[in-house]
Design an enzyme around this catalytic site. Structure first.
Site, PDB file in Angstrom:
ATOM      1  N   LYS A  69      35.793 -43.535  17.779  1.00  0.00           N
ATOM      2  CA  LYS A  69      35.712 -44.786  17.895  1.00  0.00           C
ATOM      3  C   LYS A  69      37.272 -45.709  17.257  1.00  0.00           C
ATOM      4  O   LYS A  69      37.780 -45.828  16.894  1.00  0.00           O
ATOM      5  CB  LYS A  69      34.506 -45.619  16.790  1.00  0.00           C
ATOM      6  CG  LYS A  69      33.100 -45.120  16.909  1.00  0.00           C
ATOM      7  CD  LYS A  69      32.285 -45.706  17.835  1.00  0.00           C
ATOM      8  CE  LYS A  69      30.685 -45.488  17.860  1.00  0.00           C
ATOM      9  NZ  LYS A  69      30.057 -45.291  17.141  1.00  0.00           N
ATOM     10  N   ARG A  72      26.603 -36.491  15.888  1.00  0.00           N
ATOM     11  CA  ARG A  72      26.838 -37.977  17.818  1.00  0.00           C
ATOM     12  C   ARG A  72      28.264 -38.021  18.421  1.00  0.00           C
ATOM     13  O   ARG A  72      28.852 -38.326  17.522  1.00  0.00           O
ATOM     14  CB  ARG A  72      25.949 -38.597  17.409  1.00  0.00           C
ATOM     15  CG  ARG A  72      26.159 -39.515  18.852  1.00  0.00           C
ATOM     16  CD  ARG A  72      25.406 -41.010  19.115  1.00  0.00           C
ATOM     17  NE  ARG A  72      24.805 -40.959  20.172  1.00  0.00           N
ATOM     18  CZ  ARG A  72      25.954 -41.939  21.211  1.00  0.00           C
ATOM     19  NH1 ARG A  72      27.115 -41.798  20.554  1.00  0.00           N
ATOM     20  NH2 ARG A  72      25.523 -41.742  22.362  1.00  0.00           N
TER      21      ARG A  72
END
Length: 509
Positions: free
Chosen positions: A452, A487
């Site tokens: 991210k 994840r």
């Protein structure tokens, strides 16, 4: 013998000489001292009902019982977690599934008992051995603020305090904050000064969970998944041309199948298929276009995944896509919107009877990073509160807590500092969710920090694929903070981090 409903705190209202037992507002009674009282319910009462099953398809028995309760006048609003437990009293029989539900009914207590007995009978329960095998067992634990004592009904249920398999789901349907008079009364009905929480602690509390005799489980596919035994790895397969990390790499069946095989070999437990980009400012595509990308790949990888005993989740906020994907073999619905972008999502997932990942996000991918959506006074408390609200909506629509996985939404409507606060504040998020629902606080928690943007800001790595070392560090922090599922894009390196953290936490695998 006269049936009696006792109030915990008797009022001054007097009805036919039985004032110390009856308050007029919830019930009226046609009464004589020699005859049985007749209940006339005039107000909804909040109830807790325990469920147990150890014959046949135990989970389907629960589903049938819940549907019949709804049909027969019991509005279920909360569910406990699901527990597989060793049989008590008569030990030579199969293991039980146990849970509890909390809801409202206008049925009087003996009417309610009659309805539950009818459900048991209609589902095949017979008058067999006491405490013996049964397809369904339904017990009234609490009824409003009342004590009930009659020849065939005692409330609170007299054996609550000695049964961990009853106490655990009962605690789940409460919140750690005693938020209303009814719940306060349930606490005061306990034999212990500290209420139900002290009663649970006296039995052993959370230390009992995960032992041989009692597992907290989540049903997925045809398995009962104990997420506390090890941290699970969810491998990401983006079927989009514009995802921030690997957009366009896995659009062909050949590349997608190869990547799935690679992730399974490297240790993935779940493969998450996403055919709609949810990166910041991504434009939304229609459910039809999403299905065109998704279904061919899902059909191509389904057998590969299932042969290895793994699972497939579908990353979508469309109920139509969720429904079609599950029909084609997906086992989990992963909704980044927590049900806010499709009003039909909760009802559809409830009907699908699959696990549901509810993620926190404000706005949608095109607006989630707007200034207003990044405005938090306390990000952990507010994320927990907003996530809890979403899950309450899911439960009211029929998705039981034992099928729900919570995701605080790292990278979605949060800035870099807020993402870091969430990573180090997972325990606080659980505590805050527990104020509303201990089932949610005790359930699985998923995090998805992989590659991210906030990792780029912290580590000065503008290229997404160069953020894997930071991803490894972030998931390690998350696991040590209580995450159950991670994840990730890079399964191999993250799997090593998972194994190390599980060893540190002495998880048994």
């Amino acid at each position: 013998m006269m049936n009696v409903l006792k109030l915990l705190k008797p009022t001054k209202s007097l009805i036919n000489g039985v004032s110390k037992y009856i308050r007029a507002s919830p019930f009226s009674f046609l009464h004589s001292m020699s005859d049985t009282s007749i209940e006339v319910c005039s107000k909804e009462q909040e109830v807790v009902i325990a469920l147990g099953s150890n014959v046949g398809d135990r989970l389907d028995n629960f589903n049938q019982a819940l549907q019949l309760m709804k049909t027969l006048g019991i509005n279920v609003i909360r569910h406990g977690c699901l527990y597989e437990t060793a049989p008590a009293y008569v030990t030579d029989q199969p293991k039980f599934l146990n849970s509890a539900v909390r809801g409202f009914t206008k049925l009087g207590p003996h009417e309610l008992l009659g309805v539950l007995k009818k459900i048991e009978k209609d589902m095949g329960r017979t008058n067999g051995i006491r405490y013996g095998p049964r397809p369904i067992d339904l017990d009234i634990l609490f009824y409003g603020v009342f004590r009930v004592s009659s020849d065939n009904l005692t409330i609170p249920h007299e054996r609550i305090w000695e049964r961990p398999f009853v106490m655990a789901p009962l605690i789940d349907v409460l919140g750690s904050d005693v938020e209303n008079d009814t719940v306060a009364s349930w606490h005061s009905l306990s034999r212990f000064t500290g209420g139900l929480f002290e009663a649970w602690d006296k039995l052993g509390g959370d230390s009992l969970i995960g032992k041989d005799g009692m597992r907290r489980v989540l049903p997925i596919g045809n398995k009962l998944w104990d997420v506390s035994r090890k941290t699970s790895v969810m491998g990401i397969l983006n079927l989009t041309p514009d995802s921030f990390s690997d957009g366009g790499k896995f659009l062909s069946k050949e590349n997608a199948v190869s990547q799935v095989q690679k992730m399974i070999y490297e240790g993935a437990d779940i493969i998450d298929l996403g055919a709609q980009s949810t990166r910041p400012m991504a434009m939304r595509i229609s459910p039809e276009e999403e299905l065109e990308r998704l279904i061919p790949i899902l059909e191509a990888v389904k057998d590969i995944v299932e042969e290895d005993g793994k699972f497939i989740s579908v990353d979508t906020f469309y109920s139509k896509v969720a429904s079609e994907a599950v029909k084609k073999g997906a086992h989990i619905v992963n909704d980044v919107s927590g049900g806010r972008l499709d009003p039909h999502m909760f009802d559809v997932v409830a009907g699908l009877k699959v696990p549901y990942i509810s993620m926190h996000m404000r706005g949608d991918p095109t607006t989630m990073q707007n200034t207003d959506n990044l405005n938090y006074d306390d990000v952990c408390k507010q994320v927990a509160s907003e996530l809890s609200s979403s899950v309450m909506g899911a439960e009211s629509s029929g998705i039981p807590a034992w099928r729900i996985i919570a995701d605080p939404g790292i990278g979605f409507s949060k800035n870099a500092k807020q993402n870091l606060d969430i990573l180090k504040g997972l325990k606080e998020i659980r505590r805050e969710m527990g104020k509303t629902s201990l089932a949610l606080a005790n359930g699985p928690l998923l995090i998805g920090p992989s590659r991210k943007k906030f990792l780029a800001e912290v580590c000065n790595r503008p290229v997404a694929t160069e953020r894997d070392p930071a991803t490894v560090a972030s998931i390690a922090a998350g696991i040590l903070g209580g995450a159950n599922i991670v994840r990730v894009h890079n399964v191999r390196d993250c799997r090593d981090a998972v194994m190390l953290c599980d060893a540190m936490l002495e998880k048994t695998g």
